[in-house]
Design an enzyme around this catalytic site. Structure first.
Site, PDB file in Angstrom:
ATOM      1  N   GLU A   1     -26.617  21.472  -4.821  1.00  9.70           N
ATOM      2  CA  GLU A   1     -26.357  22.918  -4.938  1.00  9.70           C
ATOM      3  C   GLU A   1     -26.658  23.469  -6.324  1.00  9.70           C
ATOM      4  O   GLU A   1     -25.744  23.801  -7.089  1.00  9.70           O
ATOM      5  CB  GLU A   1     -24.915  23.245  -4.520  1.00  9.70           C
ATOM      6  CG  GLU A   1     -24.662  23.005  -3.058  1.00  9.70           C
ATOM      7  CD  GLU A   1     -23.489  23.790  -2.482  1.00  9.70           C
ATOM      8  OE1 GLU A   1     -22.808  24.511  -3.228  1.00  9.70           O
ATOM      9  OE2 GLU A   1     -23.276  23.699  -1.253  1.00  9.70           O
TER      10      GLU A   1
ATOM     11  N   GLU B   1     -24.866  19.002   3.892  1.00  8.64           N
ATOM     12  CA  GLU B   1     -23.457  19.401   4.040  1.00  8.64           C
ATOM     13  C   GLU B   1     -23.335  20.477   5.103  1.00  8.64           C
ATOM     14  O   GLU B   1     -24.201  21.344   5.228  1.00  8.64           O
ATOM     15  CB  GLU B   1     -22.864  19.989   2.745  1.00  8.64           C
ATOM     16  CG  GLU B   1     -22.578  18.986   1.671  1.00  8.64           C
ATOM     17  CD  GLU B   1     -21.985  19.613   0.418  1.00  8.64           C
ATOM     18  OE1 GLU B   1     -21.336  20.680   0.516  1.00  8.64           O
ATOM     19  OE2 GLU B   1     -22.189  19.036  -0.659  1.00  8.64           O
TER      20      GLU B   1
HETATM   21  C1  PNW Z   1     -20.172  22.924  -1.494  1.00  5.45           C
HETATM   22  N1  PNW Z   1     -20.357  29.287  -0.784  1.00  5.45           N
HETATM   23  O1  PNW Z   1     -19.820  24.029  -2.262  1.00  5.45           O
HETATM   24  C2  PNW Z   1     -20.126  21.746  -2.449  1.00  5.45           C
HETATM   25  O2  PNW Z   1     -21.344  21.052  -2.506  1.00  5.45           O
HETATM   26  C3  PNW Z   1     -18.983  20.828  -2.199  1.00  5.45           C
HETATM   27  O3  PNW Z   1     -18.720  20.100  -3.359  1.00  5.45           O
HETATM   28  C4  PNW Z   1     -17.787  21.619  -1.716  1.00  5.45           C
HETATM   29  O4  PNW Z   1     -16.613  20.893  -1.688  1.00  5.45           O
HETATM   30  C5  PNW Z   1     -18.141  22.161  -0.346  1.00  5.45           C
HETATM   31  O5  PNW Z   1     -19.342  22.906  -0.385  1.00  5.45           O
HETATM   32  C6  PNW Z   1     -17.059  23.025   0.281  1.00  5.45           C
HETATM   33  O6  PNW Z   1     -16.818  24.149  -0.490  1.00  5.45           O
HETATM   34  C7  PNW Z   1     -19.962  25.309  -1.808  1.00  5.45           C
HETATM   35  O7  PNW Z   1     -19.602  30.084  -1.342  1.00  5.45           O
HETATM   36  C8  PNW Z   1     -19.268  26.272  -2.504  1.00  5.45           C
HETATM   37  O8  PNW Z   1     -21.204  29.654   0.060  1.00  5.45           O
HETATM   38  C9  PNW Z   1     -19.400  27.596  -2.169  1.00  5.45           C
HETATM   39  C10 PNW Z   1     -20.228  27.951  -1.116  1.00  5.45           C
HETATM   40  C11 PNW Z   1     -20.920  26.970  -0.405  1.00  5.45           C
HETATM   41  C12 PNW Z   1     -20.769  25.662  -0.759  1.00  5.45           C
END
Ligand code: PNW
Length: 499
Positions: free
Chosen positions: A204, A404
């Site tokens: 990400e 993911e």
């Molecule tokens: C991902 N959004 O984060 C990360 O890769 C993980 O470490 C995390 O725990 C997981 O998703 C769940 O949150 C994100 O706002 C954070 O769209 C924010 C977003 C998407 C993914």
């Protein structure tokens, strides 16, 4: 209708007699099993990987053991007020010590793959220099355990835990950090690529860069939501664009380091949270519009990594704040990858075709558009169909992984000791139905990694805020309990189908 009722009317009596005759007739027939089947089985291609995903800081704990150096997340979580419930990742799931138990959980799910991340400061406490043998040993033991359990290891080289010393020198604002990342990547793949055949460079880009260096604003039903993560900087737009550039440069240099140091045949690619524009109506002109919007939205990350240039629209939009770069940088950034990993949780937006310059227009979310318990998790299962489709149609990816997908739920332990996370099961079924549709349409999706195998440290929401696991975790006792969704996942993985 009850046959034992003493007050049967003549009509009911006649019906009862009829039922009795029918039962007698059926009893005389050979026994037949009547199972109601879905009209068509939604099966995935053979060899499809069913995996779960985690990251080092979110599960390992052991934050200062065996020579590990501090990361920006150790620093950030220790700052008062940054984590909503005041918890830290100091111990988290204590996976550093309990990894054998956790691999056994994955085995019990029938998972065939596991995506974990390697902690850079565990390997290089000073960010660079001489590797820490105890840090490498941990990942050696973990990989051995996975292989012995028949689970294919997929390793992410950077899931946001930059060594603090590198941050102190300027972090990703410095071009030199991209170089240090590639050196670390080269060292890790040299040690692990005899058993690990797939490496993700960076997880990400958009989240750690934008949310970490300025605050990342998400378009969600009912308004915008700004998220921040470590190191919690508030850079100017120009500085932010330079950090974006250094992150993709780090990816490109790491791809080259993998080619130079890993065993032949080792595969490498990014794991980006793609911003997927979803066509509101599935007809050719709206699909084209959504494809264009997806390319535009990912300009600073996936688009430049897979096309080797910043789009004209991005350069025009950023103007004097555009990143400074050379042609040589662009070549490095676009070093050929073996696959594209995408994290898909939600549609970035819905679009319709338009006769404006860019060819698309965004449809605002209805205020009541469904979401999961996380405010940011807007429900839109078609995103996991269109995201890989567009990765294929825009950039001809040979292999795609869903690195993911998942959701948090407000899990409670019921009186019978079980956890009925029906919302997660419904989420999973609807997203995987759309993913299966992509594979049936010939999109080369090779595997799915559910976020996450177990509840863990969910960044600024802490340990108790957002539970994303298939297993519930009691962080006091480190007990793991399978949720209903774990049973669902096991059945889906076993049948290689949506269930
Ligand atoms: C991902 N959004 O984060 C990360 O890769 C993980 O470490 C995390 O725990 C997981 O998703 C769940 O949150 C994100 O706002 C954070 O769209 C924010 C977003 C998407 C993914």
């Amino acid at each position: 209708m009850s046959e034992s009722s003493g007050r049967q009317s003549a009509v009911f009596g006649a019906v009862s007699a009829g039922v009795a005759t029918l039962r007698n007739r059926m009893a005389s027939r050979p026994k037949q099993q009547t199972v109601v089947q879905p009209s068509s089985e939604r099966v995935f291609p053979s060899g499809f990987f069913w995996g779960t995903a985690t990251s080092a800081y979110q599960i390992e704990g052991a934050w200062n053991e065996d020579g590990k150096g501090p990361s920006i997340w150790d620093t950030y979580a220790h700052m008062p007020g940054r984590i909503r419930d005041g918890t830290t990742g100091d111990v988290a799931n204590d996976h550093y010590h309990l990894y054998r138990r956790d691999v056994a959980l994955m085995k019990s799910l029938g998972a065939s793959a596991y995506r974990f991340s390697i902690s850079w400061p565990r390997i290089f406490p000073e960010g660079r220099g001489t590797p820490n043998p105890k840090g490498l040993d941990f990942y050696n033991r973990l990989v051995d355990e996975l292989v012995a359990s028949g689970i294919e290891p997929f390793a992410t080289l950077y899931h946001w835990d930059l060594p603090q010393v590198l941050q102190d020198n300027g972090g990703w604002q410095l071009r030199d950090t991209a170089k240090a990342f590639a050196d670390y990547a080269g060292c890790v793949v040299e040690k692990l690529s005899d058993r690990v055949h797939h490496f993700f460079t960076i997880n990400e880009f958009r989240t750690f860069v934008d949310a970490g260096h300025r605050g990342h604003t998400l378009n969600i039903p009912g308004g915008d939501l700004t998220i921040s993560v470590a190191p919690g900087l508030r850079l100017t737009p120009g500085e932010l664009n330079q950090v974006r550039h250094h992150a993709v440069l780090g990816h490109g240099l790491a791809v080259q380091a993998v080619r130079a140091n890993a065993r032949a045949g080792t595969k490498v690619g990014p794991a980006e949270v793609i911003l997927c524009a979803v066509p509101m109506i599935e007809s050719p002109q709206h699909i084209k519009a959504a494809e264009r919007a997806t390319r535009d939205a990912n300009a600073p990350f996936l688009t430049v990594m897979l096309e080797g240039k910043y789009t004209d629209a991005y350069l025009k939009k950023t103007g004097s704040d555009a990143p400074r770069f050379t042609d040589e940088d662009l070549k490095i950034i676009a070093s050929p990858v073996d696959f594209v990993g995408i994290n898909v949780y939600k549609p970035a937006c819905y679009v319709l075709a338009s006769d404006n310059d860019r060819g698309w227009t965004e449809v605002p979310f209805a205020k009541g558009h469904p979401r999961m318990v996380n405010r940011w998790l807007t429900v839109g299962p078609e995103a996991i169909y269109w995201a890989p489709r567009f990765v294929q149609s825009l950039w001809q990816a040979k292999e795609i992984f869903i690195t993911e997908n998942g959701c948090a739920s407000d899990d409670v332990i019921a009186a019978d000791g079980k956890i009925y996370d029906t919302d997660r099961v419904v989420f999973l079924r609807s997203y995987l139905t759309q993913l299966q549709r992509a594979t049936a349409d010939g999109v080369p999706v090779k595997g799915y990694f559910h976020w996450s195998v177990m509840d863990n440290f969910e960044w600024t929401a802490g340990l108790t805020g957002n539970r994303f696991g298939l297993f519930h975790v009691d962080f006091k006792t480190q007990q793991r309990v399978p949720k209903l969704s774990a049973t669902w996942f096991r059945e889906a993985a076993k049948r290689n189908a949506v269930v």
